[in-house]
Design an enzyme around this catalytic site. Structure first.
Site, PDB file in Angstrom:
ATOM      1  N   ASN A 199     -24.032  12.296 -45.583  1.00  0.00           N
ATOM      2  CA  ASN A 199     -24.554  13.363 -44.728  1.00  0.00           C
ATOM      3  C   ASN A 199     -24.814  12.749 -43.358  1.00  0.00           C
ATOM      4  OD1 ASN A 199     -25.911  15.420 -43.465  1.00  0.00           O
ATOM      5  ND2 ASN A 199     -27.781  15.251 -44.689  1.00  0.00           N
ATOM      6  N   GLU A 226     -33.705  15.799 -53.781  1.00  0.00           N
ATOM      7  CA  GLU A 226     -34.109  15.052 -52.596  1.00  0.00           C
ATOM      8  C   GLU A 226     -35.599  15.208 -52.363  1.00  0.00           C
ATOM      9  OE1 GLU A 226     -30.459  14.159 -50.214  1.00  0.00           O
ATOM     10  OE2 GLU A 226     -31.544  15.720 -49.166  1.00  0.00           O
TER      11      GLU A 226
HETATM   12  C1  PEP Z   1     -30.478  13.066 -46.572  1.00  0.00           C
HETATM   13  O1  PEP Z   1     -30.636  13.415 -45.422  1.00  0.00           O
HETATM   14  O2  PEP Z   1     -29.969  13.832 -47.367  1.00  0.00           O
HETATM   15  C2  PEP Z   1     -30.920  11.726 -46.955  1.00  0.00           C
HETATM   16  C3  PEP Z   1     -30.975  11.445 -48.211  1.00  0.00           C
HETATM   17  O3  PEP Z   1     -31.237  10.865 -45.926  1.00  0.00           O
HETATM   18  P1  PEP Z   1     -31.598   9.306 -46.077  1.00  0.00           P
HETATM   19  O4  PEP Z   1     -30.553   8.688 -46.961  1.00  0.00           O
HETATM   20  O5  PEP Z   1     -31.550   8.777 -44.695  1.00  0.00           O
HETATM   21  O6  PEP Z   1     -32.952   9.227 -46.693  1.00  0.00           O
END
Ligand code: PEP
Length: 250
Positions: free
Chosen positions: A9, A167
């Protein structure tokens, strides 16, 4: 064992020149890695660039959002048909950064999920709780509501062939990933929740973990039974780090 899925992402990073280099570096490092599925979700203006560099390669690509509506007077929105036009195959839906900054409700997210499914795009539905909700012990209730809003509206079959990404909001971009046990426990909860309505959809569902995944912690996270891969923010901006995560998944 089913193949793991690793999704980059890129959020609102990059430009034509740096994206070109990053995609070429991804291809150099990942083309021979044929035991893991890799997807990159780019900002809208770079859909055509992803189409021209990645089509026909081992790396699939998609967008980070789409409109809940099909067509019409919705200034600034991008429809599922428009993503189809470029040949995108994946789309992130309900990322907490959007849900927080743009007040996306669970109902809007459900409508976007339906838009993606009905246009042949694979939705990557983000769910997760805040730190306050985790500390209050209500994280499963929060995630259940996010999932149930979709099930109640469209039925659990809609999860067939979809992707869910757990998440925890407190883990995104903080460097503080969930422990493998914390993530596994929520992944199992999500799978069981969907299985209580539709067993086939639940067992085929890919459930990713996202939140400060890096090449080091990915190894332990991806070993867990219900963790089918990862959604990767910061580490996906370095081809070397992203390769490390993909290797952990392979
Ligand atoms: C995300 O934005 O979905 C994410 C997991 O970001 P990071 O890996 O930077 O924590």
């Amino acid at each position: 064992m089913p193949r793991k899925l690793v999704v980059a992402n890129w959020k609102m990073h990059g430009n034509l020149i740096s994206n070109h280099q990053l995609m070429i570096d991804y291809l150099d490092r990942l083309s021979a890695l044929n035991t893991v599925d890799v997807v990159v979700c780019v900002p809208y203006p770079y859909l055509a660039q992803a189409q021209s560099l990645l089509n026909g390669s081992v790396i699939a690509w998609g967008a980070q959002n789409l409109s809940k509506d099909s067509v019409g007077a919705f200034t600034g929105e991008v429809s599922a048909n428009m993503l189809n036009d470029f040949g995108a195959t994946y789309v992130i839906i309900g990322h907490s950064e959007r849900a927080t900054a743009y007040c996306e409700s669970d109902e809007n997210i459900a409508a976007k999920f339906m838009q993606a499914k009905s246009h042949g795009l694979t939705p990557i539905l983000c769910v997760g709780e805040t730190l306050i909700e985790r500390e209050a012990g209500v994280m499963e209730m929060v995630v259940a509501k996010q999932i149930d809003t979709i099930i109640n509206r469209y039925g659990a079959e809609i999860f067939s062939g979809a992707v869910v990404s757990y998440e925890p909001i407190w883990a995104i971009g903080t460097g503080l990933a969930a422990t493998p046990d914390q993530a596994q426990s929520m992944h199992e909860f999500i799978r069981n929740r969907i299985a209580s309505h539709n067993k086939e959809a639940a067992s085929a569902l890919k459930i990713l973990y996202g939140g400060s995944v890096n090449p080091q912690n990915a190894v332990q996270l991806f070993r867990m039974q219900d963790i089918d891969g990862g959604l990767i923010g910061k580490c996906s901006l370095s081809a070397q780090e992203f390769e490390g995560v993909c290797r952990a998944a392979s």
